[in-house]
Design a protein around this motif. Structure first.
Motif, short mmCIF file in Angstrom:
data_model
loop_
_atom_site.label_atom_id
_atom_site.label_comp_id
_atom_site.label_asym_id
_atom_site.label_seq_id
_atom_site.Cartn_x
_atom_site.Cartn_y
_atom_site.Cartn_z
N LEU A 245 0.74 1.47 -4.59
CA LEU A 245 -0.19 1.50 -5.50
C LEU A 245 -1.51 1.04 -5.23
N LEU A 246 -1.59 0.03 -4.51
CA LEU A 246 -2.99 -0.63 -4.07
C LEU A 246 -3.61 0.12 -2.96
N LYS A 247 -2.80 0.64 -1.96
CA LYS A 247 -3.46 0.81 -0.64
C LYS A 247 -4.55 2.16 -0.75
N ASP A 248 -4.38 3.06 -1.67
CA ASP A 248 -5.61 3.90 -1.80
C ASP A 248 -6.59 3.96 -3.13
N SER A 249 -6.33 2.42 -3.81
CA SER A 249 -7.06 2.03 -5.01
C SER A 249 -8.49 1.56 -4.71
#
Length: 208
Positions: A66-70
């Motif tokens: 969820l966070l890696k491309d946010s």
């Protein structure tokens, strides 16, 4: 995230509360599907090495994709500082083998003349999700917030995490005025200034 900590009598008193005092406010055990889980509240400084490793592992398991491309990004070093900040408190849920299966990391904070219980993380092991554990945890979080005269429970959630958004909304959380997209406009999507892809939610703590 709120930054001006310890600027009210209420937040000062809450941050002085012992783990024993906080744990006394909630149930000592949760029972789900014939299993019993131990529940307690601890300061980050009191966590054992195996517990900190399990917390990091559980966070990474649930949040990496969820966070890696946010816009919030994936920064393990900075996240470690946040998770184990001296003011961080934890609701720790353990199975009968003393393994952490869920946790809530929160702080008592003060921002814009409001006393807040800010939830930085709530993570539940994938194999026991959707069993009501998260809802039970949030209920106890609100009990602690109320006891220490916090005016709101607040948290940040990624917009694409639709499951989490629906969960919080079902509990009565709404868009907070501090959320970057609380108005009619959203930041322009450029490489220098990525589109806002998270929101800040809050729930007013009722006063008897």
């Amino acid at each position: 995230m709120p930054q001006d900590l310890n600027t009210s009598r209420e937040t000062k008193m809450a941050n002085k509360a012992t783990s024993k005092a906080l744990t006394a406010l909630i149930s000592s055990n949760y029972e789900f599907d014939t299993a019993t889980f131990e529940v307690k509240v601890v300061h980050s400084r009191d966590l054992k090495k195996a517990q900190t490793e399990r917390i990091v592992s559980l966070f990474e398991e649930n949040m990496f994709e969820l966070l890696k491309d946010s816009s919030l990004g994936w920064n393990p070093k900075e996240k470690h500082k946040e998770l184990f900040h001296p003011l961080s408190r934890y609701f720790i849920i353990q199975d009968d083998q003393k393994n952490i299966v869920a946790f809530v990391m929160f702080r008592f904070e003060h921002e814009n003349d409001e006393n807040l219980l800010y939830i930085y993380e709530i993570q539940v092991w994938s194999s026991i999700q959707s069993k009501g554990l998260g809802k039970r945890l949030m209920t106890d979080v609100e009990l602690v917030a109320k006891h220490y005269s916090m005016e709101k429970v607040m948290l940040t959630v990624l917009q694409k995490n639709s499951r989490a958004c629906s969960f919080y909304e079902s509990l009565g959380f709404t868009m907070d005025s501090s959320s970057p997209d609380s108005g009619d406009t959203v930041a322009e999507d450029t490489s220098e200034n990525p589109a806002i892809d998270y929101k800040i939610l809050s729930k007013v703590v009722p006063i008897d």
